[in-house]
Design a protein around this motif. Sequence first.
Motif, mmCIF file in Angstrom:
data_model
loop_
_atom_site.group_PDB
_atom_site.id
_atom_site.type_symbol
_atom_site.label_atom_id
_atom_site.label_comp_id
_atom_site.label_asym_id
_atom_site.label_seq_id
_atom_site.Cartn_x
_atom_site.Cartn_y
_atom_site.Cartn_z
ATOM 1 N N VAL A 1 4.478 -3.064 7.809
ATOM 2 C CA VAL A 1 5.205 -2.731 6.462
ATOM 3 C C VAL A 1 5.363 -3.732 5.197
ATOM 4 O O VAL A 1 5.725 -4.831 5.599
ATOM 5 C CB VAL A 1 6.575 -2.187 6.942
ATOM 6 N N THR A 2 4.870 -3.386 3.997
ATOM 7 C CA THR A 2 5.096 -4.065 2.992
ATOM 8 C C THR A 2 5.860 -3.445 1.988
ATOM 9 O O THR A 2 6.021 -2.026 2.308
ATOM 10 C CB THR A 2 3.832 -4.505 2.313
ATOM 11 N N GLU A 3 6.427 -3.723 0.935
ATOM 12 C CA GLU A 3 7.331 -3.148 -0.029
ATOM 13 C C GLU A 3 6.575 -2.458 -0.950
ATOM 14 O O GLU A 3 7.128 -1.306 -1.670
ATOM 15 C CB GLU A 3 8.292 -4.071 -0.699
ATOM 16 N N THR A 4 5.242 -2.585 -1.775
ATOM 17 C CA THR A 4 4.724 -2.044 -2.722
ATOM 18 C C THR A 4 3.248 -1.748 -2.358
ATOM 19 O O THR A 4 2.675 -2.464 -1.463
ATOM 20 C CB THR A 4 4.590 -3.122 -4.232
ATOM 21 N N GLU A 5 2.963 -0.832 -3.277
ATOM 22 C CA GLU A 5 1.627 -0.348 -3.304
ATOM 23 C C GLU A 5 0.585 -1.339 -3.559
ATOM 24 O O GLU A 5 -0.312 -1.352 -2.700
ATOM 25 C CB GLU A 5 1.264 1.007 -3.811
ATOM 26 N N PHE A 6 0.942 -2.022 -4.378
ATOM 27 C CA PHE A 6 0.199 -3.196 -4.868
ATOM 28 C C PHE A 6 -0.205 -4.338 -3.662
ATOM 29 O O PHE A 6 -1.293 -4.675 -3.179
ATOM 30 C CB PHE A 6 0.454 -4.068 -5.963
ATOM 31 N N ASN A 7 0.877 -4.470 -3.090
ATOM 32 C CA ASN A 7 0.980 -5.486 -2.042
ATOM 33 C C ASN A 7 0.107 -4.932 -0.732
ATOM 34 O O ASN A 7 -0.708 -5.915 -0.204
ATOM 35 C CB ASN A 7 2.367 -6.010 -1.445
ATOM 36 N N ARG A 8 0.384 -3.629 -0.221
ATOM 37 C CA ARG A 8 -0.480 -3.142 0.762
ATOM 38 C C ARG A 8 -1.891 -2.888 0.473
ATOM 39 O O ARG A 8 -2.686 -3.406 1.386
ATOM 40 C CB ARG A 8 0.049 -1.521 0.686
ATOM 41 N N ASP A 9 -2.286 -2.639 -0.776
ATOM 42 C CA ASP A 9 -3.893 -2.846 -1.050
ATOM 43 C C ASP A 9 -4.351 -4.132 -1.012
ATOM 44 O O ASP A 9 -5.421 -4.353 -0.867
ATOM 45 C CB ASP A 9 -3.982 -1.970 -2.567
ATOM 46 N N TRP A 10 -3.651 -5.173 -1.512
ATOM 47 C CA TRP A 10 -4.098 -6.326 -1.651
ATOM 48 C C TRP A 10 -4.346 -6.956 -0.332
ATOM 49 O O TRP A 10 -5.429 -7.572 -0.057
ATOM 50 C CB TRP A 10 -3.177 -7.351 -2.452
ATOM 51 N N LEU A 11 -3.270 -6.789 0.367
ATOM 52 C CA LEU A 11 -3.555 -7.183 1.833
ATOM 53 C C LEU A 11 -4.599 -6.542 2.590
ATOM 54 O O LEU A 11 -5.397 -7.140 3.231
ATOM 55 C CB LEU A 11 -2.120 -7.154 2.599
ATOM 56 N N ARG A 12 -4.603 -5.396 2.429
ATOM 57 C CA ARG A 12 -5.693 -4.453 3.099
ATOM 58 C C ARG A 12 -6.952 -4.715 2.829
ATOM 59 O O ARG A 12 -8.198 -5.020 3.598
ATOM 60 C CB ARG A 12 -5.469 -3.064 2.821
ATOM 61 N N GLU A 13 -7.327 -4.964 1.455
ATOM 62 C CA GLU A 13 -8.534 -5.499 1.077
ATOM 63 C C GLU A 13 -8.941 -7.075 1.095
ATOM 64 O O GLU A 13 -10.254 -7.246 1.265
ATOM 65 C CB GLU A 13 -8.758 -5.201 -0.466
#
Length: 113
Positions: free
Chosen positions: A70-82
């Motif tokens: 779980v991350t706090e932001t959509e930006f962080n989620r996308d960055w980590l995912r990619e």
Amino acid sequence: MPEIDLIAEEEREPRAHVTGFAGISPEKAWEVVKHYYSAQEDRLSRRFYRFHLMDTFAVPGAGDRVITVVTETEFNRDWLRERFTLSARRLLVGILNRPLDDIDVKFIIRSEP
């Protein structure tokens, strides 16, 4: 406490050689991944930890093969995912002592199911 010997590959992709983690939970394994980056000497790793990993956590009981983080932001989620999924999986191979094909990491934001 288990002994950890962390080695970086030529491409600076981390690979952990860990002993003493028999039966570790996916949540605890994620904490070891976070600790790896928080303990690095270089500014880039510390900055990466502070901005992308520090506030993340693994969902308890989400599964054995897929670690849901779980991350706090959509930006962080996308960055980590990619940009981070493969590196995280490589570290988890050593931590959990399992093959790469048997481990996956899924990043979600707090409001996602």
